[in-house]
Design an enzyme around this catalytic site. Structure first.
Site, PDB file in Angstrom:
ATOM      1  N   GLY A  11       0.832  -1.199   0.000  1.00  0.00           N
ATOM      2  CA  GLY A  11       0.000   0.000   0.000  1.00  0.00           C
ATOM      3  C   GLY A  11       0.868   1.251   0.000  1.00  0.00           C
ATOM      4  N   ASP A  12       0.200   2.394  -0.220  1.00  0.00           N
ATOM      5  CA  ASP A  12       0.877   3.691  -0.179  1.00  0.00           C
ATOM      6  C   ASP A  12       1.948   3.854  -1.252  1.00  0.00           C
ATOM      7  OD1 ASP A  12      -0.630   4.243   2.162  1.00  0.00           O
ATOM      8  OD2 ASP A  12       0.819   3.079   3.304  1.00  0.00           O
ATOM      9  N   LYS A  15      -0.789   5.270  -5.747  1.00  0.00           N
ATOM     10  CA  LYS A  15      -1.755   4.881  -6.787  1.00  0.00           C
ATOM     11  C   LYS A  15      -2.630   6.061  -7.200  1.00  0.00           C
ATOM     12  CE  LYS A  15      -3.254   1.523  -4.034  1.00  0.00           C
ATOM     13  NZ  LYS A  15      -2.215   1.298  -3.031  1.00  0.00           N
ATOM     14  N   GLY A  16      -2.943   6.923  -6.237  1.00  0.00           N
ATOM     15  CA  GLY A  16      -3.827   8.071  -6.496  1.00  0.00           C
ATOM     16  C   GLY A  16      -3.296   8.940  -7.617  1.00  0.00           C
ATOM     17  N   ASN A  37     -10.139   2.535   4.892  1.00  0.00           N
ATOM     18  CA  ASN A  37      -8.776   2.270   5.374  1.00  0.00           C
ATOM     19  C   ASN A  37      -7.734   2.835   4.409  1.00  0.00           C
ATOM     20  OD1 ASN A  37      -9.728   0.318   3.586  1.00  0.00           O
ATOM     21  ND2 ASN A  37      -8.666  -1.404   4.534  1.00  0.00           N
ATOM     22  N   GLY A  39      -5.971   5.624   1.853  1.00  0.00           N
ATOM     23  CA  GLY A  39      -5.818   7.076   1.802  1.00  0.00           C
ATOM     24  C   GLY A  39      -5.148   7.404   0.493  1.00  0.00           C
ATOM     25  N   HIS A  40      -5.904   7.937  -0.449  1.00  0.00           N
ATOM     26  CA  HIS A  40      -5.334   8.239  -1.756  1.00  0.00           C
ATOM     27  C   HIS A  40      -5.049   9.733  -1.868  1.00  0.00           C
ATOM     28  CE1 HIS A  40      -7.103   4.294  -3.560  1.00  0.00           C
ATOM     29  NE2 HIS A  40      -6.080   4.101  -2.771  1.00  0.00           N
ATOM     30  N   GLN A 217      -5.246  -0.606  -0.943  1.00  0.00           N
ATOM     31  CA  GLN A 217      -4.274  -1.483  -0.304  1.00  0.00           C
ATOM     32  C   GLN A 217      -3.428  -2.091  -1.439  1.00  0.00           C
ATOM     33  OE1 GLN A 217      -7.768  -1.873   0.935  1.00  0.00           O
ATOM     34  NE2 GLN A 217      -6.998  -0.094   2.007  1.00  0.00           N
ATOM     35  N   THR A 293      -3.947   7.494   8.904  1.00  0.00           N
ATOM     36  CA  THR A 293      -3.741   7.410  10.354  1.00  0.00           C
ATOM     37  C   THR A 293      -2.618   8.300  10.857  1.00  0.00           C
ATOM     38  OG1 THR A 293      -2.228   5.570   9.994  1.00  0.00           O
ATOM     39  CG2 THR A 293      -4.518   4.998  10.428  1.00  0.00           C
ATOM     40  N   GLY A 294      -1.817   8.867   9.951  1.00  0.00           N
ATOM     41  CA  GLY A 294      -0.685   9.698  10.366  1.00  0.00           C
ATOM     42  C   GLY A 294       0.479   8.888  10.925  1.00  0.00           C
ATOM     43  N   ARG A 295       0.361   7.555  10.898  1.00  0.00           N
ATOM     44  CA  ARG A 295       1.428   6.721  11.478  1.00  0.00           C
ATOM     45  C   ARG A 295       2.709   6.801  10.648  1.00  0.00           C
ATOM     46  NH1 ARG A 295      -1.104   0.849  11.792  1.00  0.00           N
ATOM     47  NH2 ARG A 295      -2.039   1.548   9.839  1.00  0.00           N
ATOM     48  N   ASP A 325      12.965  10.236  -6.828  1.00  0.00           N
ATOM     49  CA  ASP A 325      13.633  11.448  -6.350  1.00  0.00           C
ATOM     50  C   ASP A 325      14.074  11.331  -4.894  1.00  0.00           C
ATOM     51  OD1 ASP A 325      10.731  11.398  -6.087  1.00  0.00           O
ATOM     52  OD2 ASP A 325      10.974  13.271  -4.969  1.00  0.00           O
ATOM     53  N   GLY A 399       8.344  12.901  -8.305  1.00  0.00           N
ATOM     54  CA  GLY A 399       7.835  13.972  -7.435  1.00  0.00           C
ATOM     55  C   GLY A 399       6.330  13.853  -7.345  1.00  0.00           C
TER      56      GLY A 399
HETATM   57  P1  IMP Z   1      -7.065  -2.839   8.055  1.00  0.00           P
HETATM   58  O1  IMP Z   1      -7.197  -2.866   6.578  1.00  0.00           O
HETATM   59  O2  IMP Z   1      -7.368  -1.504   8.655  1.00  0.00           O
HETATM   60  O3  IMP Z   1      -7.828  -3.955   8.735  1.00  0.00           O
HETATM   61  O4  IMP Z   1      -5.535  -3.100   8.415  1.00  0.00           O
HETATM   62  C1  IMP Z   1      -4.888  -4.329   8.124  1.00  0.00           C
HETATM   63  C2  IMP Z   1      -3.454  -4.107   7.645  1.00  0.00           C
HETATM   64  O5  IMP Z   1      -3.475  -3.462   6.387  1.00  0.00           O
HETATM   65  C3  IMP Z   1      -2.628  -3.205   8.560  1.00  0.00           C
HETATM   66  O6  IMP Z   1      -1.283  -3.642   8.526  1.00  0.00           O
HETATM   67  C4  IMP Z   1      -2.753  -1.839   7.911  1.00  0.00           C
HETATM   68  O7  IMP Z   1      -1.683  -0.994   8.230  1.00  0.00           O
HETATM   69  C5  IMP Z   1      -2.743  -2.233   6.444  1.00  0.00           C
HETATM   70  N1  IMP Z   1      -3.421  -1.244   5.583  1.00  0.00           N
HETATM   71  C6  IMP Z   1      -4.749  -1.117   5.379  1.00  0.00           C
HETATM   72  N2  IMP Z   1      -5.001  -0.124   4.515  1.00  0.00           N
HETATM   73  C7  IMP Z   1      -3.810   0.361   4.131  1.00  0.00           C
HETATM   74  C8  IMP Z   1      -3.421   1.384   3.206  1.00  0.00           C
HETATM   75  O8  IMP Z   1      -4.225   2.040   2.539  1.00  0.00           O
HETATM   76  N3  IMP Z   1      -2.078   1.606   3.091  1.00  0.00           N
HETATM   77  C9  IMP Z   1      -1.164   0.876   3.782  1.00  0.00           C
HETATM   78  N4  IMP Z   1      -1.483  -0.085   4.636  1.00  0.00           N
HETATM   79  C10 IMP Z   1      -2.797  -0.352   4.816  1.00  0.00           C
HETATM   80 MG    MG Z   2      -2.480   5.160   1.276  1.00  0.00          MG
END
Ligand code: IMP
Ligand code: MG
Length: 408
Positions: A11-12, A15-16, A37, A39-40, A217, A293-295, A325, A399
Site C-alpha cells: 500500500g501507499d 496509486k492516487g 482504510n 488514503g489516496h 491497499q 492514520t498519520g502513522r 527522487d 515527485g
Molecule cells: P485494516 O485494513 O485496517 O484492517 O488493516 C490491516 C493491515 O493493512 C494493517 O497492517 C494496515 O496498516 C494495512 N493497511 C490497510 N489499509 C492500508 C493502506 O491504505 N495503506 C497501507 N497499509 C494499509
Molecule cells: Mg495510502
C-alpha cells in the site's frame, strides 16, 4: 478499454497520482475493494487532496462507482462527501453499488479494542474493515440496499448484527452508547439513498466507456495472496476488480505501482527493512507518514523477489516506478535479489510460504546513487528491475506533482 491501477507492495505506493494521471483517457473510475482504510493522495495546481473511499476520479468530474466488494462506513462517507463539496467538487456522478457491505460503529469499537488489547493485533487502521467483512461472510451484515427499508427494519437489522457481536465489545461500550451510535448511524445511512445503484445496470449503461479500476491497499496486503495474517480483509489483485462489478472481460492494461523502495505500516515481517538511520532519512525525505492514520511508515529497500511475484499475480502490463527522487543524493542504493537461509546457507529466489519462522536474510545488489531523473545511474537500476521482473517499466515518477512523470 479497461485498465486498472494496482499497488504491488504494502500500500501507499502512490496509486492516487496514477489514477489521476490516467483519468484523462477514461470516462469512469471504479473502486473495487476495501473501505476508508485507504488514503489516496492527489496533488494538482499546488494543492493536495486526500480521499479514502471516494474514487479519485471525483476531482475530474468523471463517473465514479464504488463496487460491490467494497465496505462503506456511512458516517465517514458523509464526512468525505462534505470534504469533496467544500473543496469545490461535485458528487453528482458518484454511485455506490447496492450490495456494498456496511461498516457500523460497533465494528470500529471492536477493531480498536482488539488492537489495544490483544497480542494478536495487526496495526490496523481501526476503521472496522475486518469486522465488516467478517459480518459479510457471516451473512449478518447490512448492505447498501437496506437503505430502502423502513427505519424500524433498518434498526432491526442493525441490532441483530450488533448483538451477534456483543461478546467482543469492550466493557465501556454500554447500552447507552450502543443506542446513541445506532441512532446516528441510521441518520447518516439514510442520507446516502440517492447514490445507490444497481451495478449490473451501471455496467450495461457504461459498457462503451473507457473504465479505470482503482485498487486500494496492495498485493502484499491481499487477504489470500498477501502475507497472512498481516494483511487487510479484502482481495486487492487486479482480477478482483471484475468480480466487484460482476463482469467477465479482459483487463487490457494493468498498471502496477511500486516505489523504488518499500514501506510498510502495521505489524508483520519486513525482511528488507533499512537500518534505523537510513529508515528515518527515507521517511523524512519521502514524507512517509500515513494519509489515513498519520502513522510512521517503516522503510526498507526494494524487494525484487516480492515485486516479481506481484507482477505475475496481477498480470502487470505496465510497471510504474515511483519516488525515484527520494534517492537523489544517496551514495548507494540497494535492491534485494534473493534471500539466504541462516539455517543452512541455502539461497532462495522465490517468495517463501512465510517469512515468520524462517531465518532468512536479504541478499542485496548495490548500485551507485543518482542526482536526478535523467542520471544514467538511475537508468541502470531501471533496466535491472525490468530484466529481473521481466516486466517493462512504462512510467517513472520523480515527485508528487502531476507533471513529474516520465513516460517511456
Ligand atoms: P485494516 O485494513 O485496517 O484492517 O488493516 C490491516 C493491515 O493493512 C494493517 O497492517 C494496515 O496498516 C494495512 N493497511 C490497510 N489499509 C492500508 C493502506 O491504505 N495503506 C497501507 N497499509 C494499509
Ligand atoms: Mg495510502
Amino acid at each position: 478499454m479497461i485498465s486498472s491501477v494496482i499497488g504491488l507492495q504494502y500500500g501507499d505506493e502512490g496509486k492516487g497520482k496514477f489514477t489521476d494521471y490516467l483519468m484523462k483517457d477514461n470516462d469512469t473510475v471504479i473502486r473495487f475493494n476495501g473501505g476508508a482504510n485507504a488514503g489516496h493522495t492527489i496533488e494538482f495546481s499546488g494543492k493536495q487532496y486526500i480521499v479514502h473511499l471516494i474514487p479519485s476520479g471525483i476531482f475530474l468530474n468523471k463517473w465514479c462507482l464504488i463496487g460491490n466488494n467494497c465496505v462503506l462506513d456511512p458516517i465517514d462517507f458523509n464526512k468525505e462527501l462534505d470534504y469533496i463539496k467544500n473543496c469545490g467538487f461535485s458528487s453528482d456522478k458518484l454511485k455506490i453499488g447496492s450490495s456494498v457491505s456496511i461498516v457500523c460503529p460497533f465494528h470500529k469499537e471492536m477493531d480498536k479494542y482488539f488492537e489495544e488489547n490483544s497480542s494478536l493485533h495487526l496495526g490496523t487502521t481501526r476503521r472496522g474493515i475486518g469486522y465488516a467483512y467478517a459480518d459479510k461472510c457471516r451473512r449478518i451484515g447490512l448492505r447498501m440496499e437496506d437503505v430502502f427499508l423502513s427505519d424500524d427494519q433498518i434498526f432491526d437489522k442493525y441490532y441483530n448484527c450488533c448483538y451477534a457481536n456483543k461478546i467482543n465489545f469492550p466493557e465501556e461500550y454500554n447500552n447507552k452508547k450502543i443506542y446513541d451510535d445506532a441512532y446516528d448511524f441510521v441518520n447518516e445511512f439514510k442520507k446516502l439513498k440517492k447514490y445507490v445503484c444497481n451495478v449490473t445496470d451501471f455496467m450495461i449503461d457504461h459498457q462503451n466507456d473507457n473504465i479505470l479500476f482503482e485498487g486500494a491497499q496492495s498485493t502484499q496486503l491481499d487477504i489470500t495472496w498477501g502475507e497472512y495474517p498481516f494483511v487487510t480483509s479484502s482481495n486487492c489483485l487486479a482480477q478482483e476488480a471484475l468480480v466487484s462489478v460482476g463482469i467477465r472481460k479482459n483487463i487490457d492494461k494493468v498498471f502496477g505501482i511500486s516505489k523504488i523502495y518499500t514501506t510498510r505500516v502495521g505489524t508483520g515481517p519486513f525482511i528488507t527493512k533499512m537500518d534505523d538511520e537510513t529508515d528515518e532519512k527515507v521517511r523524512n525525505i519521502g514524507h512517509e507518514f500515513g494519509a489515513t492514520t498519520g502513522r510512521k511508515r517503516k522503510c526498507g529497500w526494494l524487494d525484487l523477489v516480492a515485486l516479481k511475484r506481484s507482477c505475475v499475480l496481477n498480470g502487470v502490463t505496465d510497471l510504474c516506478l515511483v519516488k525515484t527522487d527520494v534517492f537523489n543524493a544517496f551514495e548507494i542504493v540497494k535492491v534485494c535479489i534473493g534471500y539466504k537461509s541462516l539455517k543452512d546457507d541455502s539461497i532462495l529466489n522465490r517468495t517463501p510460504y512465510t517469512f515468520e519462522y524462517n531465518d532468512l536474510i536479504p541478499i542485496y545488489q548495490e548500485f551507485p546513487g543518482w542526482k536526478n531523473e535523467t542520471d544514467p545511474n538511475l537508468t541502470d537500476v531501471v533496466n535491472f528491475i525490468e530484466n529481473y521482473t521481466n516486466t517493462s517499466i512504462r512510467f517513472i515518477s520523480y515527485g508528487a506533482d502531476r507533471d513529474k512523470l516520465i513516460e517511456r
